[in-house]
Write a protein that holds these residues in place. Structure first.
Motif, PDB file in Angstrom:
ATOM      1  N   MET A   1       0.842  -1.166   0.000  1.00 47.61           N
ATOM      2  CA  MET A   1       0.000   0.000   0.000  1.00 47.61           C
ATOM      3  C   MET A   1       0.898   1.244   0.000  1.00 47.61           C
ATOM      4  O   MET A   1       1.873   1.314   0.717  1.00 47.61           O
ATOM      5  CB  MET A   1      -0.879  -0.013   1.255  1.00 47.61           C
ATOM      6  N   THR A   2       0.553   2.211  -0.809  1.00 43.41           N
ATOM      7  CA  THR A   2       1.314   3.445  -0.897  1.00 43.41           C
ATOM      8  C   THR A   2       0.425   4.604  -0.479  1.00 43.41           C
ATOM      9  O   THR A   2      -0.718   4.700  -0.898  1.00 43.41           O
ATOM     10  CB  THR A   2       1.830   3.666  -2.326  1.00 43.41           C
ATOM     11  N   ASP A   3       0.959   5.466   0.366  1.00 43.14           N
ATOM     12  CA  ASP A   3       0.252   6.659   0.831  1.00 43.14           C
ATOM     13  C   ASP A   3       1.004   7.899   0.385  1.00 43.14           C
ATOM     14  O   ASP A   3       2.199   7.845   0.093  1.00 43.14           O
ATOM     15  CB  ASP A   3       0.210   6.699   2.370  1.00 43.14           C
ATOM     16  N   THR A  26       5.646   9.773  -1.961  1.00 37.81           N
ATOM     17  CA  THR A  26       4.824   8.688  -1.424  1.00 37.81           C
ATOM     18  C   THR A  26       5.573   7.952  -0.332  1.00 37.81           C
ATOM     19  O   THR A  26       6.792   8.049  -0.206  1.00 37.81           O
ATOM     20  CB  THR A  26       4.406   7.697  -2.533  1.00 37.81           C
ATOM     21  N   ASP A  28       5.582   4.063   1.365  1.00 40.96           N
ATOM     22  CA  ASP A  28       5.052   2.707   1.356  1.00 40.96           C
ATOM     23  C   ASP A  28       5.318   1.996   2.682  1.00 40.96           C
ATOM     24  O   ASP A  28       5.119   0.796   2.810  1.00 40.96           O
ATOM     25  CB  ASP A  28       5.616   1.896   0.191  1.00 40.96           C
ATOM     26  N   THR A  32       3.746   7.640   7.603  1.00 48.28           N
ATOM     27  CA  THR A  32       2.570   8.489   7.441  1.00 48.28           C
ATOM     28  C   THR A  32       1.432   8.018   8.345  1.00 48.28           C
ATOM     29  O   THR A  32       0.762   8.831   8.977  1.00 48.28           O
ATOM     30  CB  THR A  32       2.127   8.540   5.966  1.00 48.28           C
ATOM     31  N   ALA A  33       1.229   6.716   8.433  1.00 55.29           N
ATOM     32  CA  ALA A  33       0.172   6.179   9.303  1.00 55.29           C
ATOM     33  C   ALA A  33       0.428   6.537  10.763  1.00 55.29           C
ATOM     34  O   ALA A  33      -0.499   6.888  11.504  1.00 55.29           O
ATOM     35  CB  ALA A  33       0.067   4.668   9.131  1.00 55.29           C
TER      36      ALA A  33
END
Length: 150
Positions: A1-3, A26, A28, A32-33
């Motif tokens: 998953m990439t954010d 991005t 991965d 970020t989470a």
């Protein structure tokens, strides 16, 4: 998953979208989470003392209609932003961070999440997060500096 990657600015106490050569960067991994989990304001509980009595209980607008009952984004770290960094506040900061990151274990993204909190200056917390992946000994560590306001 990439954010979309977020960049945390400890001096300003904010996150912003990270750029890489003029393009949106991005992420991965988990950074970020973790940033969203720790630094988005979760709604204060009914029994939480607010920084300003009778003030806004905050919370992320997306939690108004959660897909899963009780699901909540963010942390309650904002509740201590005007408090002196004493042992009780350190314990609450750790509790708030652990609660905000618990979803990583519940969703099996991590097999364990460890949070360390320490005062590095009178109004500054260092928050260390170590995440153990369920597929083996792979660990990731994230360190943040959080500045309380007086």
């Amino acid at each position: 998953m990439t954010d979309v990657a977020l960049r945390y600015d400890a001096d300003l106490g904010i996150c912003d979208i990270a750029l890489d050569g003029g393009l949106v960067a991005t992420d991965d991994g988990l950074r970020t989470a973790v940033l969203i989990s720790l630094f988005t304001d979760a709604r204060a509980r009914d029994d939480d003392p607010l920084p300003q009595p009778g003030g806004d209980r905050r919370g992320w607008w997306g939690d108004a209609e959660p897909r899963v009952a009780g699901d909540e984004t963010g942390s309650r770290l904002w509740l201590i932003e005007r408090e002196k960094i004493v042992p009780d506040v350190l314990a609450r900061a750790r509790e708030y961070a652990e609660a905000a990151l618990a979803w990583l274990v519940e969703e099996r993204i991590a097999s364990a999440v460890a949070v360390e909190v320490e005062a590095i200056r009178p109004q500054t917390l260092a928050i260390g997060v170590t995440i153990t992946r369920p597929t083996g000994p792979a660990r990731q560590r994230f360190d943040f500096v959080w500045e309380a306001t007086s």
